[in-house]
Design an enzyme around this catalytic site. Structure first.
Site, PDB file in Angstrom:
ATOM      1  N   ASP A  75      57.152  46.459  60.012  1.00 58.29           N
ATOM      2  CA  ASP A  75      57.302  47.817  59.481  1.00 58.29           C
ATOM      3  C   ASP A  75      57.766  47.842  58.034  1.00 58.29           C
ATOM      4  OD1 ASP A  75      56.478  48.898  61.885  1.00 58.29           O
ATOM      5  OD2 ASP A  75      58.509  49.254  62.621  1.00 58.29           O
ATOM      6  N   LYS A 126      65.490  22.903  59.277  1.00 56.45           N
ATOM      7  CA  LYS A 126      65.431  22.640  57.843  1.00 56.45           C
ATOM      8  C   LYS A 126      66.480  23.532  57.169  1.00 56.45           C
ATOM      9  CE  LYS A 126      60.913  22.611  59.500  1.00 56.45           C
ATOM     10  NZ  LYS A 126      60.815  21.268  59.975  1.00 56.45           N
ATOM     11  N   ASP A 170      78.707  23.382  49.608  1.00 56.27           N
ATOM     12  CA  ASP A 170      80.010  23.983  49.310  1.00 56.27           C
ATOM     13  C   ASP A 170      80.305  25.197  50.170  1.00 56.27           C
ATOM     14  OD1 ASP A 170      80.460  22.014  47.426  1.00 56.27           O
ATOM     15  OD2 ASP A 170      79.804  23.233  45.724  1.00 56.27           O
ATOM     16  N   LYS A 202      56.668  29.941  58.081  1.00 58.52           N
ATOM     17  CA  LYS A 202      56.981  30.651  59.320  1.00 58.52           C
ATOM     18  C   LYS A 202      57.693  31.937  58.937  1.00 58.52           C
ATOM     19  CE  LYS A 202      57.119  26.102  60.782  1.00 58.52           C
ATOM     20  NZ  LYS A 202      57.216  24.911  59.935  1.00 58.52           N
TER      21      LYS A 202
END
Length: 376
Positions: A124, A296, A301, A119
């Site tokens: 430009d 996702k 840390d 995705k």
């Protein structure tokens, strides 16, 4: 070696805006599309034949009529029956459209199982978009699963170059048109920010050294204090499973949020099997209760961040074509950590006791679906 994660170019001086809500994500994305002046390269796994999908294709057609070059690349499986009339008008106006695999490939070749799950969009040669959102009404929360929790990012800076190369390389494969070296596609802003980013892509064409697996294993093995994971599909391979267990055993606070409802015939039940395996080593697993979790996103840390299309599952590691942004930022790491902790407030912790005491019919579902997942 962090800077050479999976062999992908490490870039500095990027600006990154992170989104967790589809309404905000698509509002800004559409603004960028409306303001496009030269080129739009759009590669998304799925485009629904619904109100949102039609509106977006019609907007692309408007941009073509304004003189902007627009190319759309979708996965054949994800596109399905698709937006035939709207795409027809788009192509007639001069837009470029292709499915990643041909119809013959999808029907006759084993490659039909190698889906283009990416995705990404580049506008430009300057602005890059990446994440887990597809195109459809459910991604703005108007669907049978309710509110849609996902993660995406808008990137301006040299990291965009890798996203553009990725699109143009996939376009070359699908259309047999090689425009990868044309300079007009590469116009990065010189110094828009100060955030280091790597764009990491993987797929069956580089399976011997899977970059997505390498990225995730790097994050899981190097974290010292916290590892927070969103994934709708929790079906890790052996190496990933071992690394998650080792991290938890070594004292890292490993927490994973998965959906509390299925969007797939068997994945929900397989998730429970692997959740139980991980919980035995101290990993904490939660079910998201505020709609559907499709994000996702991984943060380790509060600094090492991954946002993209790849799930923590065998398909994303071995079969699909995926793209993630690996971001190194204390500011964004703390933002993603805070967002994860807020999601925990809308989640219910799963337990080995709940898994052990599941009903007989649920145990049968887990067993059958676990067997089916082994065929991926």
């Amino acid at each position: 070696d962090v800077l050479m994660n999976a062999g992908y170019i490490y870039t500095e001086n990027n600006s990154v805006k992170v989104y967790s809500d589809g309404t905000d994500y698509f509002k800004d994305m559409i603004d960028d599309i409306r303001n496009a002046e030269d080129t739009i390269n759009f590669e998304f796994y799925m485009m629904r034949d619904d109100e949102f999908g039609k509106q977006l294709i019609d907007l692309f057609t408007e941009k073509v009529n304004e003189g902007v070059e627009v190319r759309i690349l979708c996965d054949a499986y994800g596109f399905g029956k698709g937006l035939k009339e709207n795409i027809k008008r788009f192509v007639e106006a001069g837009g470029g459209f292709s499915l990643f695999h041909s119809l013959a490939t999808c029907l006759l070749s084993p490659r039909k199982n190698n889906r283009n799950h990416r995705k990404i969009m580049v506008i430009d040669g300057k602005i890059g978009w990446i994440g887990g959102f597809n195109i459809g009404m459910e991604y703005v929360g108007d669907g049978p699963l309710g509110y849609w929790r996902d993660t995406g990012a808008r990137i301006v800076g040299p990291a965009m170059l890798s996203m553009q190369i990725r699109f143009l390389t996939d376009w070359r494969y699908a259309v047999k048109e090689d425009i990868t070296t044309e300079k007009r596609f590469y116009n990065p802003e010189s110094d828009p920010g100060d955030i280091p980013v790597q764009i990491i892509s993987g797929g069956p064409d580089m399976l011997a050294n899977s970059p997505i697996r390498a990225q995730y294993l790097m994050m899981f093995s190097r974290c010292k204090k916290t590892l927070y994971i969103h994934t709708p599909y929790l079906i890790p391979d052996d190496a990933t499973m071992a690394m998650l267990k080792i991290s938890a055993i070594s004292g890292v606070d490993v927490r994973i949020i998965i959906p509390d409802k299925p969007d797939h015939p068997f994945v929900y039940w397989v998730n429970l099997y692997y959740a139980n395996q991980l919980m035995e080593s101290g990993v904490r697993v939660y079910h998201y209760n505020n709609g559907f979790l499709h994000s996702k996103a991984i943060v380790a840390d509060s600094f090492y961040c991954s946002i993209g299309s790849a799930n923590v599952d065998e398909r994303s590691m071995n079969l699909n074509f995926e793209t993630n942004a690996m971001i190194y930022s204390k500011e964004l790491g703390e933002m993603l950590t805070e967002a994860f902790l807020k999601d925990l407030e809308k989640s219910t912790e799963y337990s080995m006791e709940k898994y052990k005491n599941k009903k007989l019919r649920e145990s049968v579902k887990v067993s059958i679906c676990r067997l089916a997942s082994c065929q991926l």
